[in-house]
Design a protein around this motif. Structure first.
Motif, mmCIF file in Angstrom:
data_model
loop_
_atom_site.group_PDB
_atom_site.id
_atom_site.type_symbol
_atom_site.label_atom_id
_atom_site.label_comp_id
_atom_site.label_asym_id
_atom_site.label_seq_id
_atom_site.Cartn_x
_atom_site.Cartn_y
_atom_site.Cartn_z
ATOM 1 N N ALA A 42 -9.831 32.569 -33.379
ATOM 2 C CA ALA A 42 -9.928 33.618 -34.396
ATOM 3 C C ALA A 42 -10.673 34.793 -33.774
ATOM 4 O O ALA A 42 -11.875 34.728 -33.550
ATOM 5 C CB ALA A 42 -10.664 33.102 -35.616
ATOM 6 N N ARG A 43 -9.943 35.853 -33.473
ATOM 7 C CA ARG A 43 -10.510 36.943 -32.679
ATOM 8 C C ARG A 43 -9.989 38.270 -33.196
ATOM 9 O O ARG A 43 -8.787 38.486 -33.313
ATOM 10 C CB ARG A 43 -10.123 36.737 -31.205
ATOM 11 C CG ARG A 43 -10.666 37.768 -30.247
ATOM 12 C CD ARG A 43 -10.411 37.334 -28.790
ATOM 13 N NE ARG A 43 -9.028 36.977 -28.553
ATOM 14 C CZ ARG A 43 -8.053 37.856 -28.317
ATOM 15 N NH1 ARG A 43 -8.328 39.137 -28.284
ATOM 16 N NH2 ARG A 43 -6.819 37.447 -28.109
ATOM 17 N N ASP A 44 -10.927 39.183 -33.506
ATOM 18 C CA ASP A 44 -10.565 40.537 -33.898
ATOM 19 C C ASP A 44 -10.501 41.477 -32.700
ATOM 20 O O ASP A 44 -9.866 42.527 -32.766
ATOM 21 C CB ASP A 44 -11.583 41.088 -34.908
ATOM 22 C CG ASP A 44 -11.554 40.325 -36.228
ATOM 23 O OD1 ASP A 44 -10.456 39.893 -36.631
ATOM 24 O OD2 ASP A 44 -12.624 40.155 -36.828
ATOM 25 N N THR A 45 -11.162 41.108 -31.603
ATOM 26 C CA THR A 45 -11.205 41.960 -30.428
ATOM 27 C C THR A 45 -9.821 42.023 -29.778
ATOM 28 O O THR A 45 -9.258 40.981 -29.428
ATOM 29 C CB THR A 45 -12.207 41.415 -29.384
ATOM 30 O OG1 THR A 45 -13.452 41.181 -30.023
ATOM 31 C CG2 THR A 45 -12.389 42.413 -28.257
ATOM 32 N N PRO A 46 -9.255 43.217 -29.597
ATOM 33 C CA PRO A 46 -7.939 43.301 -28.951
ATOM 34 C C PRO A 46 -8.018 42.959 -27.475
ATOM 35 O O PRO A 46 -9.054 43.140 -26.834
ATOM 36 C CB PRO A 46 -7.536 44.767 -29.155
ATOM 37 C CG PRO A 46 -8.831 45.495 -29.309
ATOM 38 C CD PRO A 46 -9.771 44.540 -29.996
ATOM 39 N N ALA A 47 -6.940 42.448 -26.938
ATOM 40 C CA ALA A 47 -6.866 42.174 -25.497
ATOM 41 C C ALA A 47 -7.014 43.489 -24.735
ATOM 42 O O ALA A 47 -6.459 44.520 -25.144
ATOM 43 C CB ALA A 47 -5.541 41.517 -25.157
ATOM 44 N N PRO A 48 -7.725 43.490 -23.624
ATOM 45 C CA PRO A 48 -7.972 44.745 -22.912
ATOM 46 C C PRO A 48 -6.707 45.399 -22.369
ATOM 47 O O PRO A 48 -6.672 46.618 -22.187
ATOM 48 C CB PRO A 48 -8.924 44.336 -21.779
ATOM 49 C CG PRO A 48 -8.752 42.866 -21.630
ATOM 50 C CD PRO A 48 -8.418 42.352 -22.994
ATOM 51 N N MET A 49 -5.666 44.606 -22.116
ATOM 52 C CA MET A 49 -4.416 45.166 -21.597
ATOM 53 C C MET A 49 -3.408 45.441 -22.707
ATOM 54 O O MET A 49 -2.307 45.910 -22.452
ATOM 55 C CB MET A 49 -3.807 44.211 -20.553
ATOM 56 C CG MET A 49 -3.201 42.937 -21.100
ATOM 57 S SD MET A 49 -4.390 41.801 -21.869
ATOM 58 C CE MET A 49 -5.359 41.340 -20.430
ATOM 59 N N GLY A 50 -3.793 45.182 -23.969
ATOM 60 C CA GLY A 50 -2.887 45.352 -25.088
ATOM 61 C C GLY A 50 -1.995 44.135 -25.262
ATOM 62 O O GLY A 50 -1.825 43.319 -24.344
ATOM 63 N N ASN A 118 -14.990 40.797 -24.994
ATOM 64 C CA ASN A 118 -14.641 39.898 -26.083
ATOM 65 C C ASN A 118 -15.861 39.677 -26.988
ATOM 66 O O ASN A 118 -16.765 38.913 -26.658
ATOM 67 C CB ASN A 118 -14.145 38.570 -25.507
ATOM 68 C CG ASN A 118 -13.515 37.671 -26.558
ATOM 69 O OD1 ASN A 118 -13.892 37.703 -27.723
ATOM 70 N ND2 ASN A 118 -12.558 36.870 -26.128
ATOM 71 N N VAL A 119 -15.884 40.370 -28.103
ATOM 72 C CA VAL A 119 -17.035 40.331 -28.998
ATOM 73 C C VAL A 119 -17.294 38.909 -29.496
ATOM 74 O O VAL A 119 -18.451 38.453 -29.564
ATOM 75 C CB VAL A 119 -16.810 41.280 -30.199
ATOM 76 C CG1 VAL A 119 -17.972 41.175 -31.181
ATOM 77 C CG2 VAL A 119 -16.644 42.711 -29.718
ATOM 78 N N GLU A 120 -16.243 38.182 -29.834
ATOM 79 C CA GLU A 120 -16.409 36.839 -30.396
ATOM 80 C C GLU A 120 -16.937 35.855 -29.351
ATOM 81 O O GLU A 120 -17.784 34.996 -29.668
ATOM 82 C CB GLU A 120 -15.072 36.344 -30.970
ATOM 83 C CG GLU A 120 -14.624 37.092 -32.208
ATOM 84 C CD GLU A 120 -13.991 38.454 -31.913
ATOM 85 O OE1 GLU A 120 -13.869 39.252 -32.854
ATOM 86 O OE2 GLU A 120 -13.628 38.711 -30.736
ATOM 87 N N GLU A 121 -16.449 35.953 -28.136
ATOM 88 C CA GLU A 121 -16.969 35.097 -27.066
ATOM 89 C C GLU A 121 -18.461 35.323 -26.870
ATOM 90 O O GLU A 121 -19.259 34.382 -26.801
ATOM 91 C CB GLU A 121 -16.220 35.384 -25.755
ATOM 92 C CG GLU A 121 -16.726 34.587 -24.563
ATOM 93 C CD GLU A 121 -16.050 34.974 -23.260
ATOM 94 O OE1 GLU A 121 -16.419 34.410 -22.219
ATOM 95 O OE2 GLU A 121 -15.153 35.865 -23.283
#
Length: 286
Positions: A42-50, A118-121
């Motif tokens: 469960a992650r709101d942070t988008p992948a850095p490469m999109g 990754n904010v959640e990590e």
């Protein structure tokens, strides 16, 4: 120009020992490994490469364990982290891990440092996102105290350590870190996007910059060099190492024109046969 490599080593890829031997046999300069302890589902942070985050991010091997294996089967190959998420580590333990790997490899370690995306990590490690840069700065300073030749205490905003016996020591001699200050420890490069805040950290805490992808260096390097000199650093000591680069002859020639002395090429997170084919293709750049 030294040609090193990076790869997301996982439980499904080529092994660290097979890759390290292959790199040294072919004459590559180094192996850098990334780090993710885990990827929350469960992650709101988008992948850095999109787009969707590739599965290798959640399967990544621990870089220090993998580099320890690479160290044991090579003699010349430089070993690096690209990058270590310092905010997610106990700095006393991390200082010991890095110094041990540097000692056992005969000084071949580069500690790549990053702030993470990754904010959640990070949150699962108890990291407050808005202060993570200050936390990393504090932890690096604590680690340098442990790497100092004599027992040195450190008291910071996020942690402290008593004057302690802490061995082994990193192999690399101390370097000037501005007026009246020394940089102890392995070669340390800070990764991140170009900007005043990042360049101030590079100049004040490290040996140089690890720009991901290596794009836009022609525009960024003058600003970094100004920040470096304003911090009282010797211009000749600045190291810039483009990281996770997709190579072509024109790109590498451009880096050479900029004075870049090392570049890290991206390998696929694949099984042995595909990785070795890619290495043989990249060998034309050696």
């Amino acid at each position: 120009m030294r040609i090193a490599t990076t790869i997301f080593l996982t439980d499904r890829t080529i092994t660290p020992t097979r890759l390290a031997r292959a790199l040294e046999e072919r004459g590559f300069a180094g192996l850098y490994l990334p780090e993710h302890t885990h990827i929350p589902v469960a992650r709101d942070t988008p992948a850095p490469m999109g787009g969707e985050l590739p599965e290798e991010y959640g399967r990544t091997l621990d870089p220090f364990v993998a580099l320890g294996q690479a160290c044991a089967v090579t003699e010349r190959l430089h070993l690096g982290t690209g990058i270590t998420l310092v905010a997610q580590h106990d700095p006393i333990v991390l200082a010991k891990q890095a110094a041990t790997l540097d000692h056992l490899s005969g000084g071949r370690l580069t500690l790549g440092v990053g702030y993470g995306w990754n904010v959640e990590e990070a949150a699962d490690h108890g990291v407050e996102w808005r202060t993570r840069r200050e936390l990393v700065r504090d932890r690096l300073a604590l680690m340098r105290a442990l790497w100092s030749p004599e027992p040195t205490p450190y008291e910071g905003a996020f942690g402290s350590v008593r004057a302690s016996l802490a061995h082994p020591k990193p192999v690399r001699p101390a370097r000037e870190l501005g007026p009246g200050a020394l940089l102890h420890g392995p070669r340390t490069l800070i990764g991140g996007a170009a900007g005043p805040k990042l360049f101030a950290a590079v100049a004040g805490q490290s040996d140089g910059w690890l720009p991901i992808g290596g794009g836009g260096l022609g525009e960024s390097l003058p600003a970094l060099r100004r920040a470096w000199e304003e911090a009282g650093r010797d211009p000749k000591t600045l190291q810039v190492v483009p990281y996770a680069v997709r190579p072509n002859p024109g790109k590498l020639a451009h880096y050479a024109d900029l004075g870049i002395e090392e570049v890290v090429l991206q390998l696929p997170p694949a099984a042995e046969a595909e990785v070795l084919r890619t290495l043989d293709d990249f060998a034309r750049y050696l």
